[in-house]
Design a protein around this motif. Structure first.
Motif, mmCIF file in Angstrom:
data_model
loop_
_atom_site.group_PDB
_atom_site.id
_atom_site.type_symbol
_atom_site.label_atom_id
_atom_site.label_comp_id
_atom_site.label_asym_id
_atom_site.label_seq_id
_atom_site.Cartn_x
_atom_site.Cartn_y
_atom_site.Cartn_z
ATOM 1 N N PHE A 36 69.659 61.409 -1.248
ATOM 2 C CA PHE A 36 70.776 60.568 -0.711
ATOM 3 C C PHE A 36 71.685 60.243 -1.811
ATOM 4 O O PHE A 36 72.910 59.957 -1.378
ATOM 5 C CB PHE A 36 70.194 59.354 -0.201
ATOM 6 C CG PHE A 36 69.478 59.559 1.026
ATOM 7 C CD1 PHE A 36 69.933 59.805 2.363
ATOM 8 C CD2 PHE A 36 68.004 59.367 1.061
ATOM 9 C CE1 PHE A 36 69.275 60.033 3.477
ATOM 10 C CE2 PHE A 36 67.625 59.614 2.301
ATOM 11 C CZ PHE A 36 68.091 59.816 3.527
ATOM 12 N N TYR A 37 71.318 60.252 -3.178
ATOM 13 C CA TYR A 37 72.282 59.975 -4.111
ATOM 14 C C TYR A 37 72.613 60.872 -5.132
ATOM 15 O O TYR A 37 73.656 61.103 -5.422
ATOM 16 C CB TYR A 37 71.583 58.493 -4.749
ATOM 17 C CG TYR A 37 71.692 57.445 -3.916
ATOM 18 C CD1 TYR A 37 72.795 56.410 -3.823
ATOM 19 C CD2 TYR A 37 70.745 57.156 -3.046
ATOM 20 C CE1 TYR A 37 72.772 55.410 -2.935
ATOM 21 C CE2 TYR A 37 70.971 56.015 -2.022
ATOM 22 C CZ TYR A 37 71.709 55.234 -2.112
ATOM 23 O OH TYR A 37 71.671 54.068 -1.206
ATOM 24 N N LYS A 38 71.561 61.537 -5.783
ATOM 25 C CA LYS A 38 71.614 62.432 -6.656
ATOM 26 C C LYS A 38 71.208 63.841 -6.348
ATOM 27 O O LYS A 38 70.054 64.006 -6.142
ATOM 28 C CB LYS A 38 70.647 61.735 -7.896
ATOM 29 C CG LYS A 38 70.895 62.419 -9.340
ATOM 30 C CD LYS A 38 70.175 62.210 -10.315
ATOM 31 C CE LYS A 38 70.370 62.678 -11.746
ATOM 32 N NZ LYS A 38 69.941 63.911 -11.869
ATOM 33 N N LYS A 39 72.106 64.836 -6.597
ATOM 34 C CA LYS A 39 71.729 66.261 -6.611
ATOM 35 C C LYS A 39 70.918 66.630 -7.522
ATOM 36 O O LYS A 39 70.926 66.172 -8.703
ATOM 37 C CB LYS A 39 72.886 66.870 -6.321
ATOM 38 C CG LYS A 39 73.961 66.740 -5.220
ATOM 39 C CD LYS A 39 75.138 67.682 -5.199
ATOM 40 C CE LYS A 39 75.908 67.314 -3.984
ATOM 41 N NZ LYS A 39 77.272 68.174 -3.828
ATOM 42 N N VAL A 40 69.743 67.719 -7.062
ATOM 43 C CA VAL A 40 69.043 68.217 -7.903
ATOM 44 C C VAL A 40 69.825 69.438 -8.663
ATOM 45 O O VAL A 40 70.134 70.247 -8.008
ATOM 46 C CB VAL A 40 67.790 68.938 -7.164
ATOM 47 C CG1 VAL A 40 66.596 69.563 -8.145
ATOM 48 C CG2 VAL A 40 66.856 67.765 -6.412
#
Length: 334
Positions: A36-40
């Protein structure tokens, strides 16, 4: 074994419950952060996400062993095979992921130039490596799926779930599984971690960076946590492989020691989110943001329910419920 049974029936539910709740909360925060917050975006992100998933899948099997410790095995033969297999897959996958995280950090710090060269394809490589790790975990866990079964234990007359090889199975074959567990589940990750982190510390000592001492402390904490949590249980497992005995006076204290050291080994999955994720500045920022978003949502929900109960006017209700449609930074609200 009655006194030993009394100890395990109290110790296992208490410790396993703590590990389950703590492991789900800590690793769940890591998964929520990535979803929900940080893309891989990097290899490290991919490894940390897979490690958190493996730890969550691992700890959700513990409630079944809590029931087993208190009442005996009640989940039938198919439940025994599935739980033992799933438990084993996530155990091996978690240990191997710790090893590749060590290698990833080694390349990023000791061979920084090399890491820049393959950064463009790093995410693809990490996906392939994670798939290979999960497949390896499945393959080495096949004996758990095949030979685990529910049966009545001779001494206590209660149903248990354990690996039970056929009578015509050779002694060499019976030793393969614990040897693989010790090798892939402890010695290989330990050797890789010691090798990689030793060179990382050496590189940090040569660097002129004011934060190098903090980085060294983090590295030492990672290795120390692995050794303290995993070494005692694996020493007991190695002892059982080399000096297996059926003498009662030896078996009773070993059962207690094995239960305690096994719980300590399981607790390591609760430390992984702290040692590998939330020790970083970015993760601490995302963690605080999750807490703020959850708090804001709870306040909105309470306000909304309160406004419904009062039913003072249609305008008041519509104005309060429209708060949920505000487009903001929170992925939870969206």
């Amino acid at each position: 074994m009655d006194d030993t049974k009394k100890f395990t029936s109290v110790f296992i539910p208490v410790l396993y419950s703590i590990i389950t709740v703590t492991g789900i909360i800590g690793n769940g925060l890591v998964v929520v952060t990535y979803f929900f917050y940080k893309k891989v975006k990097s290899m490290t992100d991919m490894y940390l996400l897979n490690l958190a998933i493996a730890d969550i899948l691992f700890v959700i099997t513990l409630p079944f062993w809590i029931v087993d410790g208190a009442r005996g095995w009640i989940f039938e033969d198919i439940g025994c095979k599935v739980l033992m297999g799933v438990y084993s897959i996530n155990f091996y996958s978690g240990m191997l992921l710790l090893a590749v995280i060590s290698i990833d950090r080694y390349i990023a710090i000791v061979h920084a130039t090399m890491s820049f060269n393959y950064r463009g394809k790093a995410l693809v490589y990490s996906k392939v490596i994670c798939i290979v790790i999960w497949l390896a975990g499945i393959v080495v866990s096949l004996p758990k799926f095949i030979f685990s079964e529910m049966y009545r234990f001779d001494t206590t007359k209660e149903m248990v779930c354990a690996v039970r090889y056929p009578k015509n199975y050779s002694n060499v074959g019976k030793m393969v599984a614990p040897i693989i567990q010790l090798t892939l589940g402890f010695f290989v990750p330990l050797l890789i971690m010691v090798f990689c982190y030793s060179l990382i510390i050496n590189t940090l000592l040569l660097a002129r960076n004011f934060q190098r001492h903090k980085a060294i402390r983090v590295v030492m904490a990672v290795v120390a946590a692995f050794v303290v949590c995993q070494l005692p249980y694996n020493v007991i497992e190695l002892h059982d492989v080399l000096f297996k005995t059926t003498e009662c006076e030896h078996h009773k204290p070993m059962t207690v020691v094995r239960t305690v050291t096994k719980s300590l080994a399981f607790f390591h999955c609760c430390l992984n989110p702290v040692l590998y994720a939330f020790i970083g500045v970015k993760f601490r920022f995302y963690f605080s943001k999750i807490i703020r978003d959850v708090w804001c949502l709870s306040k909105k929900y309470i306000t909304f329910r309160h406004s419904q109960s009062r039913r003072t006017s249609e305008t008041f209700v519509s104005r309060r419920t429209s708060d949920f449609d505000i487009d903001n930074q929170s992925s939870f609200t969206m």
